[in-house]
Design a protein around this motif. Sequence first.
Motif, PDB file in Angstrom:
ATOM      1  N   TYR A 182     125.917  17.304  42.833  1.00 36.86           N
ATOM      2  CA  TYR A 182     124.494  17.241  42.467  1.00 36.86           C
ATOM      3  C   TYR A 182     124.344  17.210  40.946  1.00 36.86           C
ATOM      4  O   TYR A 182     123.553  16.427  40.407  1.00 36.86           O
ATOM      5  N   ILE A 183     125.087  18.054  40.247  1.00 36.36           N
ATOM      6  CA  ILE A 183     124.994  18.097  38.791  1.00 36.36           C
ATOM      7  C   ILE A 183     125.395  16.760  38.179  1.00 36.36           C
ATOM      8  O   ILE A 183     124.816  16.323  37.179  1.00 36.36           O
ATOM      9  N   ARG A 184     126.345  16.061  38.798  1.00 41.90           N
ATOM     10  CA  ARG A 184     126.746  14.742  38.297  1.00 41.90           C
ATOM     11  C   ARG A 184     125.575  13.767  38.300  1.00 41.90           C
ATOM     12  O   ARG A 184     125.490  12.877  37.445  1.00 41.90           O
ATOM     13  N   LEU A 185     124.645  13.941  39.236  1.00 37.86           N
ATOM     14  CA  LEU A 185     123.503  13.024  39.311  1.00 37.86           C
ATOM     15  C   LEU A 185     122.660  13.062  38.047  1.00 37.86           C
ATOM     16  O   LEU A 185     121.959  12.089  37.726  1.00 37.86           O
ATOM     17  N   THR A 186     122.710  14.172  37.316  1.00 39.04           N
ATOM     18  CA  THR A 186     121.896  14.276  36.101  1.00 39.04           C
ATOM     19  C   THR A 186     122.415  13.362  34.998  1.00 39.04           C
ATOM     20  O   THR A 186     121.747  13.205  33.967  1.00 39.04           O
ATOM     21  N   TYR A 187     123.589  12.770  35.196  1.00 42.14           N
ATOM     22  CA  TYR A 187     124.142  11.837  34.221  1.00 42.14           C
ATOM     23  C   TYR A 187     123.787  10.387  34.562  1.00 42.14           C
ATOM     24  O   TYR A 187     124.197   9.468  33.859  1.00 42.14           O
ATOM     25  N   LEU A 188     123.049  10.196  35.627  1.00 41.86           N
ATOM     26  CA  LEU A 188     122.565   8.864  35.983  1.00 41.86           C
ATOM     27  C   LEU A 188     121.342   8.514  35.149  1.00 41.86           C
ATOM     28  O   LEU A 188     120.568   9.397  34.760  1.00 41.86           O
ATOM     29  N   SER A 189     121.131   7.221  34.928  1.00 40.93           N
ATOM     30  CA  SER A 189     119.893   6.795  34.277  1.00 40.93           C
ATOM     31  C   SER A 189     118.726   7.102  35.208  1.00 40.93           C
ATOM     32  O   SER A 189     118.892   7.231  36.427  1.00 40.93           O
ATOM     33  N   ASN A 190     117.542   7.247  34.639  1.00 45.11           N
ATOM     34  CA  ASN A 190     116.360   7.559  35.446  1.00 45.11           C
ATOM     35  C   ASN A 190     116.111   6.516  36.524  1.00 45.11           C
ATOM     36  O   ASN A 190     115.670   6.843  37.631  1.00 45.11           O
ATOM     37  N   TYR A 191     116.404   5.264  36.213  1.00 42.05           N
ATOM     38  CA  TYR A 191     116.163   4.193  37.178  1.00 42.05           C
ATOM     39  C   TYR A 191     117.111   4.288  38.376  1.00 42.05           C
ATOM     40  O   TYR A 191     116.706   4.128  39.525  1.00 42.05           O
TER      41      TYR A 191
END
Length: 263
Positions: A182-191
């Motif tokens: 889940y924390i890795r998802l915070t490194y995705l672009s907003n789009y």
Amino acid sequence: MPKLDLGLPSYDSLFSTEEERQEANSEKVMTIPIDKITDFKEHPFHVTMDEDMAKLIDSIKENDMLMPALVRPKKDGSYEMISGHRRKFALSQLGRKEMNVIIRDLDDDQATILMVDSNIQRENLLYSEKAFAYRMKYEALKRQGRRTDLTLVQVEPKLKKRWAAEMVGTEVGETMSTIKRYIRLTYLSNYLLEFVDKNELPFTVAVDLSYLKSNEQSLLLAFIGTTKKMPNGSQAKKLKELSQQKELTGEDIEKILRGEAKV
């Protein structure tokens, strides 16, 4: 003649009861202006006018606000919301100008942990809400570096990350590895994260894509926008592996997503 302070207890303290002293020190519900309350900094949970909010507004209209919000005082005389963002929104929609709150002195990490804990059990949370909430609590616990049990009072720096992830997972019923994903998802672009929230991009695929550099994610978005094609699990793994070897180009991404490249 000046009054001497001999360090003796006051008359009031001598004749007050223990119950009265506890009452004097206990937190009380107070009513303060809503415009004196600011949202928690980087609050990860969305407050929107949806069906659940409509029900909350109706409930407050009929029964008033049954549970006070929790805020902490700020140096400028205003307050920061810890728990009660949705209730504040509902009151504002009803035209209310004041709100019942409990005021509590909290440091940044204590406030973050309480803010996350008071919201994380809500139903229908988005992937992005969980991701940023878990990360905020994880980082707060890591900074504290302490366990709540008696087996290990102080955690060594190398163990802080693992312990913090375990603690977050234990309290929300998730494994440590799930928390880290889940924390890795915070490194995705907003789009790209928006695609995850809309269930257009699978969670596990998104985790692999989160390892791409920001410019590589932009190239991937351009390809998705042109072809309307989302990467599958094996393609996402190939993109991650190749990104770790070199800087991905638009051509690399296109070949992988069209099945024309091997890593």
